[in-house]
Every structure is written in structure tokens, then in C-alpha cells.
Motif scaffolding. Structure first.
Motif, PDB file in Angstrom:
ATOM      1  N   ALA A  43      26.434 -10.932 -14.337  1.00 34.22           N
ATOM      2  CA  ALA A  43      25.800  -9.931 -13.468  1.00 34.22           C
ATOM      3  C   ALA A  43      26.294  -8.350 -13.850  1.00 34.22           C
ATOM      4  CB  ALA A  43      26.096 -10.198 -11.902  1.00 34.22           C
ATOM      5  N   ASP A  44      27.869  -8.396 -14.217  1.00 38.58           N
ATOM      6  CA  ASP A  44      28.099  -7.159 -14.618  1.00 38.58           C
ATOM      7  C   ASP A  44      27.412  -6.544 -15.858  1.00 38.58           C
ATOM      8  OD1 ASP A  44      30.096  -5.061 -14.263  1.00 38.58           O
ATOM      9  OD2 ASP A  44      31.368  -5.681 -15.711  1.00 38.58           O
ATOM     10  N   ALA A  45      27.383  -7.352 -16.915  1.00 39.81           N
ATOM     11  CA  ALA A  45      26.501  -6.676 -18.063  1.00 39.81           C
ATOM     12  C   ALA A  45      25.154  -6.557 -17.785  1.00 39.81           C
ATOM     13  CB  ALA A  45      26.809  -7.847 -19.288  1.00 39.81           C
ATOM     14  N   THR A  46      24.517  -7.340 -16.949  1.00 45.03           N
ATOM     15  CA  THR A  46      23.084  -6.831 -16.660  1.00 45.03           C
ATOM     16  C   THR A  46      23.246  -5.528 -15.763  1.00 45.03           C
ATOM     17  OG1 THR A  46      22.540  -9.317 -16.453  1.00 45.03           O
ATOM     18  CG2 THR A  46      21.155  -7.859 -15.267  1.00 45.03           C
ATOM     19  N   GLN A  47      24.224  -5.634 -14.821  1.00 42.47           N
ATOM     20  CA  GLN A  47      24.215  -4.235 -13.987  1.00 42.47           C
ATOM     21  C   GLN A  47      24.317  -2.898 -15.075  1.00 42.47           C
ATOM     22  OE1 GLN A  47      27.293  -4.032 -10.954  1.00 42.47           O
ATOM     23  NE2 GLN A  47      25.791  -2.910  -9.514  1.00 42.47           N
ATOM     24  N   LYS A  48      25.331  -3.039 -15.843  1.00 40.96           N
ATOM     25  CA  LYS A  48      25.818  -2.160 -16.713  1.00 40.96           C
ATOM     26  C   LYS A  48      24.476  -1.822 -17.563  1.00 40.96           C
ATOM     27  CE  LYS A  48      30.474  -2.637 -17.328  1.00 40.96           C
ATOM     28  NZ  LYS A  48      31.669  -3.189 -18.264  1.00 40.96           N
ATOM     29  N   GLN A  49      23.617  -2.601 -18.244  1.00 40.57           N
ATOM     30  CA  GLN A  49      22.437  -2.550 -19.070  1.00 40.57           C
ATOM     31  C   GLN A  49      21.439  -1.636 -18.073  1.00 40.57           C
ATOM     32  OE1 GLN A  49      22.055  -2.835 -22.203  1.00 40.57           O
ATOM     33  NE2 GLN A  49      20.188  -1.654 -21.862  1.00 40.57           N
ATOM     34  N   ASP A  50      21.406  -2.164 -17.001  1.00 37.23           N
ATOM     35  CA  ASP A  50      20.332  -1.318 -15.903  1.00 37.23           C
ATOM     36  C   ASP A  50      20.699  -0.097 -15.707  1.00 37.23           C
ATOM     37  OD1 ASP A  50      19.113  -3.715 -15.572  1.00 37.23           O
ATOM     38  OD2 ASP A  50      19.746  -4.273 -13.601  1.00 37.23           O
ATOM     39  N   VAL A  51      21.939   0.169 -15.423  1.00 36.77           N
ATOM     40  CA  VAL A  51      22.286   1.608 -15.270  1.00 36.77           C
ATOM     41  C   VAL A  51      22.121   2.344 -16.569  1.00 36.77           C
ATOM     42  CG1 VAL A  51      24.338   3.120 -15.142  1.00 36.77           C
ATOM     43  CG2 VAL A  51      23.994   1.296 -13.553  1.00 36.77           C
ATOM     44  N   GLU A  52      22.283   1.922 -17.608  1.00 43.83           N
ATOM     45  CA  GLU A  52      21.990   2.690 -18.913  1.00 43.83           C
ATOM     46  C   GLU A  52      20.645   2.941 -19.061  1.00 43.83           C
ATOM     47  OE1 GLU A  52      24.190   4.007 -21.035  1.00 43.83           O
ATOM     48  OE2 GLU A  52      25.899   3.286 -19.622  1.00 43.83           O
ATOM     49  N   ASP A  53      19.722   1.957 -18.573  1.00 45.55           N
ATOM     50  CA  ASP A  53      18.433   2.259 -18.760  1.00 45.55           C
ATOM     51  C   ASP A  53      17.725   3.183 -17.624  1.00 45.55           C
ATOM     52  OD1 ASP A  53      17.977   0.082 -20.688  1.00 45.55           O
ATOM     53  OD2 ASP A  53      17.512  -1.229 -19.241  1.00 45.55           O
TER      54      ASP A  53
ATOM     55  N   LYS B  26      19.585   5.738 -16.759  1.00 47.64           N
ATOM     56  CA  LYS B  26      20.175   7.014 -17.266  1.00 47.64           C
ATOM     57  C   LYS B  26      19.234   7.487 -18.334  1.00 47.64           C
ATOM     58  CE  LYS B  26      25.191   6.681 -16.367  1.00 47.64           C
ATOM     59  NZ  LYS B  26      26.465   6.356 -16.876  1.00 47.64           N
ATOM     60  N   ALA B  27      19.004   6.620 -19.267  1.00 52.04           N
ATOM     61  CA  ALA B  27      17.975   6.995 -20.219  1.00 52.04           C
ATOM     62  C   ALA B  27      16.567   7.528 -19.534  1.00 52.04           C
ATOM     63  CB  ALA B  27      17.846   5.932 -21.195  1.00 52.04           C
ATOM     64  N   GLU B  28      16.131   6.826 -18.831  1.00 57.73           N
ATOM     65  CA  GLU B  28      14.956   7.055 -17.974  1.00 57.73           C
ATOM     66  C   GLU B  28      15.246   8.677 -17.370  1.00 57.73           C
ATOM     67  OE1 GLU B  28      11.929   5.367 -14.534  1.00 57.73           O
ATOM     68  OE2 GLU B  28      13.593   4.064 -15.551  1.00 57.73           O
TER      69      GLU B  28
ATOM     70  N   GLU C 264      14.968  11.253 -19.771  1.00 56.35           N
ATOM     71  CA  GLU C 264      13.554  11.704 -20.516  1.00 56.35           C
ATOM     72  C   GLU C 264      12.868  12.316 -19.219  1.00 56.35           C
ATOM     73  OE1 GLU C 264      10.259  11.401 -22.621  1.00 56.35           O
ATOM     74  OE2 GLU C 264      12.216  11.433 -23.104  1.00 56.35           O
ATOM     75  N   LYS C 265      12.890  11.841 -17.849  1.00 52.23           N
ATOM     76  CA  LYS C 265      12.207  12.673 -16.961  1.00 52.23           C
ATOM     77  C   LYS C 265      12.774  14.116 -16.888  1.00 52.23           C
ATOM     78  CE  LYS C 265      10.833   8.535 -14.488  1.00 52.23           C
ATOM     79  NZ  LYS C 265      10.809   7.952 -13.126  1.00 52.23           N
ATOM     80  N   ASP C 266      13.930  14.436 -16.972  1.00 51.63           N
ATOM     81  CA  ASP C 266      14.316  15.789 -16.847  1.00 51.63           C
ATOM     82  C   ASP C 266      13.963  16.518 -18.182  1.00 51.63           C
ATOM     83  OD1 ASP C 266      15.924  15.259 -14.732  1.00 51.63           O
ATOM     84  OD2 ASP C 266      17.744  14.948 -15.921  1.00 51.63           O
ATOM     85  N   ARG C 267      13.745  15.978 -19.429  1.00 52.38           N
ATOM     86  CA  ARG C 267      13.197  16.542 -20.539  1.00 52.38           C
ATOM     87  C   ARG C 267      11.739  17.083 -20.098  1.00 52.38           C
ATOM     88  NH1 ARG C 267       9.944  15.873 -24.407  1.00 52.38           N
ATOM     89  NH2 ARG C 267       9.394  13.882 -24.030  1.00 52.38           N
TER      90      ARG C 267
END
Length: 111
Positions: free
Chosen positions: A58-68, A70-72, A75-78
Motif C-alpha cells: 500500500a505504501d508503494a502504491t500510495q507513493k506512486q499515486d502521490v507522484e502521479d 504531482k505530475a498532473e 501539467e495543469k499549472d503549465r
């Protein structure tokens, strides 16, 4: 790299050559070679994919979700910044047009 070279050579052998009486036989063999090389390349890519560590737990999945997320957000800020630039540019164009219309209108009244 040998697999790519094998694909390239087989593809070249599939092309017809003028005056070659064994062209059909050579092309059939090239198709078999190409098909075999594609199968080997597919196997290699599947092995490579298996070597990549997959996130676990769950921790790895949560970290990946957070990274996704952040990337989103980045992109929206850009996109927002780009939209603001476009708005400012069009506001400038509109102002120029309004000034041009006023100048033309007043010039017509003075005649």
C-alpha cells in the motif's frame, strides 16, 4: 542488437531483386527468419519487463499515486500559465483594435 540486425537483414531479403530466379524462395525464407527474430525480440522484451521491479504494498502504491498527482498538478499549472499568457496577448490585441477604432471614429468626425 543482433536481433535488430537479424530483422533488418530478413526485411532486406524480402525485397524483390531483378533477374533473381530464386526470389520467391529467398523471400519465403526471409519471412521465416523475420518471424523467428520477431518472436525472439518479443521474448527478450517480456524478460526485460519482468526484471523491472514492480511497486509492492500500500505504501508503494500510495507513493506512486502521490507522484502521479504531482505530475498532473505540474501539467495543469503549465496549462494555466499558458492560458494566462494567451489571455494577456489577446487583451493587448483587443486594446489595440479599440484604440484603432476610436482613432478612426474621431478622424471621421473631424473631416
Amino acid at each position: 542488437m543482433a536481433l535488430v540486425d537479424s530483422l533488418d537483414a530478413a526485411l532486406a531479403d524480402m525485397l524483390p531483386r531483378a533477374g533473381d530466379p530464386t526470389s520467391a524462395q529467398r523471400a519465403a525464407e526471409a519471412v521465416r527468419t523475420f518471424s523467428s527474430a520477431v518472436g525472439q525480440l518479443d521474448g527478450f522484451l517480456l524478460q526485460l519487463q519482468e526484471l523491472q521491479p514492480a511497486p509492492r504494498g500500500a505504501d508503494a502504491t500510495q507513493k506512486q499515486d502521490v507522484e502521479d498527482l504531482k505530475a498532473e498538478l505540474l501539467e495543469k499549472d503549465r496549462l494555466i500559465a499558458h492560458a494566462k499568457e494567451q489571455i494577456a496577448r489577446w487583451q493587448g490585441v483587443i486594446q489595440q483594435q479599440e484604440q484603432l477604432q476610436e482613432t478612426t471614429l474621431f478622424a471621421g468626425l473631424g473631416s
